[in-house]
Design a protein around this motif. Structure first.
Motif, PDB file in Angstrom:
ATOM      1  N   ARG A  97     -42.284 -22.182  60.608  1.00 14.66           N
ATOM      2  CA  ARG A  97     -42.098 -21.955  61.354  1.00 14.66           C
ATOM      3  C   ARG A  97     -40.529 -22.510  61.742  1.00 14.66           C
ATOM      4  O   ARG A  97     -39.331 -22.765  60.856  1.00 14.66           O
ATOM      5  CB  ARG A  97     -42.542 -23.114  62.898  1.00 14.66           C
ATOM      6  CG  ARG A  97     -44.060 -23.193  62.444  1.00 14.66           C
ATOM      7  CD  ARG A  97     -43.993 -21.992  63.493  1.00 14.66           C
ATOM      8  NE  ARG A  97     -45.976 -21.988  63.639  1.00 14.66           N
ATOM      9  CZ  ARG A  97     -46.534 -21.227  63.318  1.00 14.66           C
ATOM     10  NH1 ARG A  97     -46.138 -19.600  62.850  1.00 14.66           N
ATOM     11  NH2 ARG A  97     -48.295 -21.182  63.909  1.00 14.66           N
ATOM     12  N   SER A  98     -39.601 -22.795  63.309  1.00 13.40           N
ATOM     13  CA  SER A  98     -38.830 -22.410  63.974  1.00 13.40           C
ATOM     14  C   SER A  98     -38.098 -23.984  62.877  1.00 13.40           C
ATOM     15  O   SER A  98     -38.339 -24.991  63.285  1.00 13.40           O
ATOM     16  CB  SER A  98     -38.047 -22.593  64.972  1.00 13.40           C
ATOM     17  OG  SER A  98     -37.117 -22.963  65.730  1.00 13.40           O
ATOM     18  N   LEU A  99     -37.137 -24.219  62.264  1.00 10.16           N
ATOM     19  CA  LEU A  99     -36.855 -25.862  62.194  1.00 10.16           C
ATOM     20  C   LEU A  99     -36.579 -26.544  63.281  1.00 10.16           C
ATOM     21  O   LEU A  99     -36.094 -27.546  63.534  1.00 10.16           O
ATOM     22  CB  LEU A  99     -35.411 -25.541  61.307  1.00 10.16           C
ATOM     23  CG  LEU A  99     -35.857 -25.133  59.258  1.00 10.16           C
ATOM     24  CD1 LEU A  99     -35.009 -25.633  58.639  1.00 10.16           C
ATOM     25  CD2 LEU A  99     -36.998 -26.595  59.308  1.00 10.16           C
ATOM     26  N   ALA A 100     -35.689 -25.200  64.581  1.00 10.44           N
ATOM     27  CA  ALA A 100     -35.178 -25.923  65.740  1.00 10.44           C
ATOM     28  C   ALA A 100     -36.365 -27.200  65.965  1.00 10.44           C
ATOM     29  O   ALA A 100     -35.991 -27.950  66.978  1.00 10.44           O
ATOM     30  CB  ALA A 100     -34.671 -25.164  66.468  1.00 10.44           C
ATOM     31  N   ARG A 101     -38.031 -27.256  66.340  1.00 10.46           N
ATOM     32  CA  ARG A 101     -38.896 -27.095  66.575  1.00 10.46           C
ATOM     33  C   ARG A 101     -39.650 -27.943  65.452  1.00 10.46           C
ATOM     34  O   ARG A 101     -40.878 -28.322  65.864  1.00 10.46           O
ATOM     35  CB  ARG A 101     -40.065 -26.235  67.162  1.00 10.46           C
ATOM     36  CG  ARG A 101     -39.015 -25.337  68.360  1.00 10.46           C
ATOM     37  CD  ARG A 101     -38.457 -26.253  69.220  1.00 10.46           C
ATOM     38  NE  ARG A 101     -39.724 -26.485  70.626  1.00 10.46           N
ATOM     39  CZ  ARG A 101     -39.582 -27.367  70.630  1.00 10.46           C
ATOM     40  NH1 ARG A 101     -38.525 -28.376  70.861  1.00 10.46           N
ATOM     41  NH2 ARG A 101     -40.708 -28.155  71.256  1.00 10.46           N
ATOM     42  N   THR A 102     -38.981 -28.448  64.519  1.00 10.22           N
ATOM     43  CA  THR A 102     -40.507 -29.055  63.078  1.00 10.22           C
ATOM     44  C   THR A 102     -39.255 -30.466  62.754  1.00 10.22           C
ATOM     45  O   THR A 102     -38.050 -30.460  62.496  1.00 10.22           O
ATOM     46  CB  THR A 102     -39.752 -28.020  62.205  1.00 10.22           C
ATOM     47  OG1 THR A 102     -40.600 -26.891  62.462  1.00 10.22           O
ATOM     48  CG2 THR A 102     -40.717 -28.758  61.115  1.00 10.22           C
ATOM     49  N   VAL A 103     -40.178 -31.398  63.046  1.00 11.59           N
ATOM     50  CA  VAL A 103     -40.585 -32.458  62.771  1.00 11.59           C
ATOM     51  C   VAL A 103     -41.074 -32.991  61.510  1.00 11.59           C
ATOM     52  O   VAL A 103     -42.403 -33.375  61.762  1.00 11.59           O
ATOM     53  CB  VAL A 103     -40.294 -33.708  63.843  1.00 11.59           C
ATOM     54  CG1 VAL A 103     -40.209 -35.097  63.402  1.00 11.59           C
ATOM     55  CG2 VAL A 103     -39.342 -33.210  65.036  1.00 11.59           C
ATOM     56  N   LEU A 104     -40.292 -33.733  60.534  1.00  9.86           N
ATOM     57  CA  LEU A 104     -40.862 -34.386  59.243  1.00  9.86           C
ATOM     58  C   LEU A 104     -41.435 -35.964  59.844  1.00  9.86           C
ATOM     59  O   LEU A 104     -40.000 -36.728  59.414  1.00  9.86           O
ATOM     60  CB  LEU A 104     -40.668 -33.962  57.780  1.00  9.86           C
ATOM     61  CG  LEU A 104     -41.024 -34.583  56.876  1.00  9.86           C
ATOM     62  CD1 LEU A 104     -42.677 -33.832  56.632  1.00  9.86           C
ATOM     63  CD2 LEU A 104     -40.074 -33.999  55.486  1.00  9.86           C
ATOM     64  N   ILE A 105     -42.407 -36.509  59.326  1.00 10.80           N
ATOM     65  CA  ILE A 105     -42.587 -37.661  60.017  1.00 10.80           C
ATOM     66  C   ILE A 105     -42.953 -38.328  58.347  1.00 10.80           C
ATOM     67  O   ILE A 105     -44.231 -37.560  57.486  1.00 10.80           O
ATOM     68  CB  ILE A 105     -44.214 -37.880  60.865  1.00 10.80           C
ATOM     69  CG1 ILE A 105     -43.216 -38.191  61.934  1.00 10.80           C
ATOM     70  CG2 ILE A 105     -44.132 -39.830  60.725  1.00 10.80           C
ATOM     71  CD1 ILE A 105     -44.298 -37.734  63.005  1.00 10.80           C
ATOM     72  N   ASP A 106     -42.214 -39.115  57.881  1.00 10.83           N
ATOM     73  CA  ASP A 106     -42.641 -39.675  56.579  1.00 10.83           C
ATOM     74  C   ASP A 106     -41.486 -41.178  55.878  1.00 10.83           C
ATOM     75  O   ASP A 106     -41.306 -41.295  56.418  1.00 10.83           O
ATOM     76  CB  ASP A 106     -41.618 -38.403  55.324  1.00 10.83           C
ATOM     77  CG  ASP A 106     -42.347 -38.782  53.918  1.00 10.83           C
ATOM     78  OD1 ASP A 106     -42.468 -39.133  53.597  1.00 10.83           O
ATOM     79  OD2 ASP A 106     -42.288 -37.081  53.396  1.00 10.83           O
ATOM     80  N   ASP A 107     -42.135 -41.128  55.188  1.00  8.93           N
ATOM     81  CA  ASP A 107     -42.143 -42.866  54.720  1.00  8.93           C
ATOM     82  C   ASP A 107     -41.353 -42.913  53.262  1.00  8.93           C
ATOM     83  O   ASP A 107     -40.789 -43.705  52.800  1.00  8.93           O
ATOM     84  CB  ASP A 107     -43.363 -43.619  54.842  1.00  8.93           C
ATOM     85  CG  ASP A 107     -43.375 -43.607  52.707  1.00  8.93           C
ATOM     86  OD1 ASP A 107     -44.493 -42.039  52.646  1.00  8.93           O
ATOM     87  OD2 ASP A 107     -44.484 -43.995  52.096  1.00  8.93           O
ATOM     88  N   THR A 108     -40.745 -41.520  53.250  1.00 11.05           N
ATOM     89  CA  THR A 108     -39.474 -41.524  52.092  1.00 11.05           C
ATOM     90  C   THR A 108     -38.962 -40.372  51.775  1.00 11.05           C
ATOM     91  O   THR A 108     -39.172 -39.219  52.533  1.00 11.05           O
ATOM     92  CB  THR A 108     -40.543 -40.090  50.576  1.00 11.05           C
ATOM     93  OG1 THR A 108     -42.122 -41.269  50.280  1.00 11.05           O
ATOM     94  CG2 THR A 108     -39.802 -40.645  49.458  1.00 11.05           C
ATOM     95  N   LYS A 109     -37.603 -41.051  52.259  1.00  5.17           N
ATOM     96  CA  LYS A 109     -35.957 -40.249  52.216  1.00  5.17           C
ATOM     97  C   LYS A 109     -35.948 -39.477  51.821  1.00  5.17           C
ATOM     98  O   LYS A 109     -35.255 -38.283  52.288  1.00  5.17           O
ATOM     99  CB  LYS A 109     -35.097 -41.603  52.820  1.00  5.17           C
ATOM    100  CG  LYS A 109     -35.445 -42.437  53.853  1.00  5.17           C
ATOM    101  CD  LYS A 109     -34.440 -42.661  54.182  1.00  5.17           C
ATOM    102  CE  LYS A 109     -34.090 -44.236  55.441  1.00  5.17           C
ATOM    103  NZ  LYS A 109     -34.171 -45.379  55.535  1.00  5.17           N
ATOM    104  N   THR A 110     -36.109 -39.242  50.238  1.00  9.86           N
ATOM    105  CA  THR A 110     -36.141 -37.670  49.735  1.00  9.86           C
ATOM    106  C   THR A 110     -36.578 -36.559  50.177  1.00  9.86           C
ATOM    107  O   THR A 110     -36.124 -35.731  49.786  1.00  9.86           O
ATOM    108  CB  THR A 110     -36.761 -38.032  48.617  1.00  9.86           C
ATOM    109  OG1 THR A 110     -38.006 -38.579  47.564  1.00  9.86           O
ATOM    110  CG2 THR A 110     -35.627 -39.644  47.617  1.00  9.86           C
TER     111      THR A 110
END
Length: 156
Positions: A97-110
């Motif tokens: 998918r387009s990165l312009a419309r993608t969000v990753l929710i994560d507890d690990t900054k790496t």
């Protein structure tokens, strides 16, 4: 994309069933998880992305979405880049998918190393029944859903 590694949304542990030697998975879901997933699903497509094994990812997807209609894809360790022994980075391009419309929710900054402008950090979950991190993310996600390019806003 939602990180499904232990300590983010679901706290999992492997234990023994009483009076047997068979392993059994136990899970404790983060408070507000199902209402959060419903609200976020209304905003866009959901993908589980974990650095854990595919077996774990599929079991967790089945637990969180028994009907199979909530998650568009389930990505696991094989979709990650191992940058150090045991340290995995999630490549959001794997979603297709387009990165312009993608969000990753994560507890690990790496996990955000390859696409830092698409990462939305969340605190780890250690089983606290008073945890309110998921409802706390909703205003930001609702705002991001209205934008043509989330990475520009998250970079700012």
């Amino acid at each position: 994309m939602l990180d499904s590694d232990p300590w983010c949304f679901v706290l999992c542990a492997l234990g023994q069933l009483p009076s047997t030697h068979l392993p059994r998975w136990f899970s404790l879901q983060r408070p507000h998880l199902h209402s959060f997933l419903e609200e976020v699903h209304a905003l866009g497509q959901l993908v589980i992305f974990t650095s854990a094994t595919e077996e774990y990812a599929l079991k967790l997807a089945g637990l969180l979405d028994p009907s199979g209609d909530r998650f568009m894809r389930v990505l696991s360790r094989s979709s990650c880049l191992e940058v150090q022994r045991g340290v995995y980075v999630k490549d959001l391009k794997q979603c297709g998918r387009s990165l312009a419309r993608t969000v990753l929710i994560d507890d690990t900054k790496t996990s955000f190393l390859l696409q830092p402008d698409n990462g939305l950090p969340i605190s780890p979950f250690f089983g606290d029944h008073r945890d309110a991190a998921l409802p706390g993310l909703l205003p930001a996600l609702q705002h991001l859903a209205t934008l043509p390019d989330v990475s520009r806003t998250m970079h700012a």
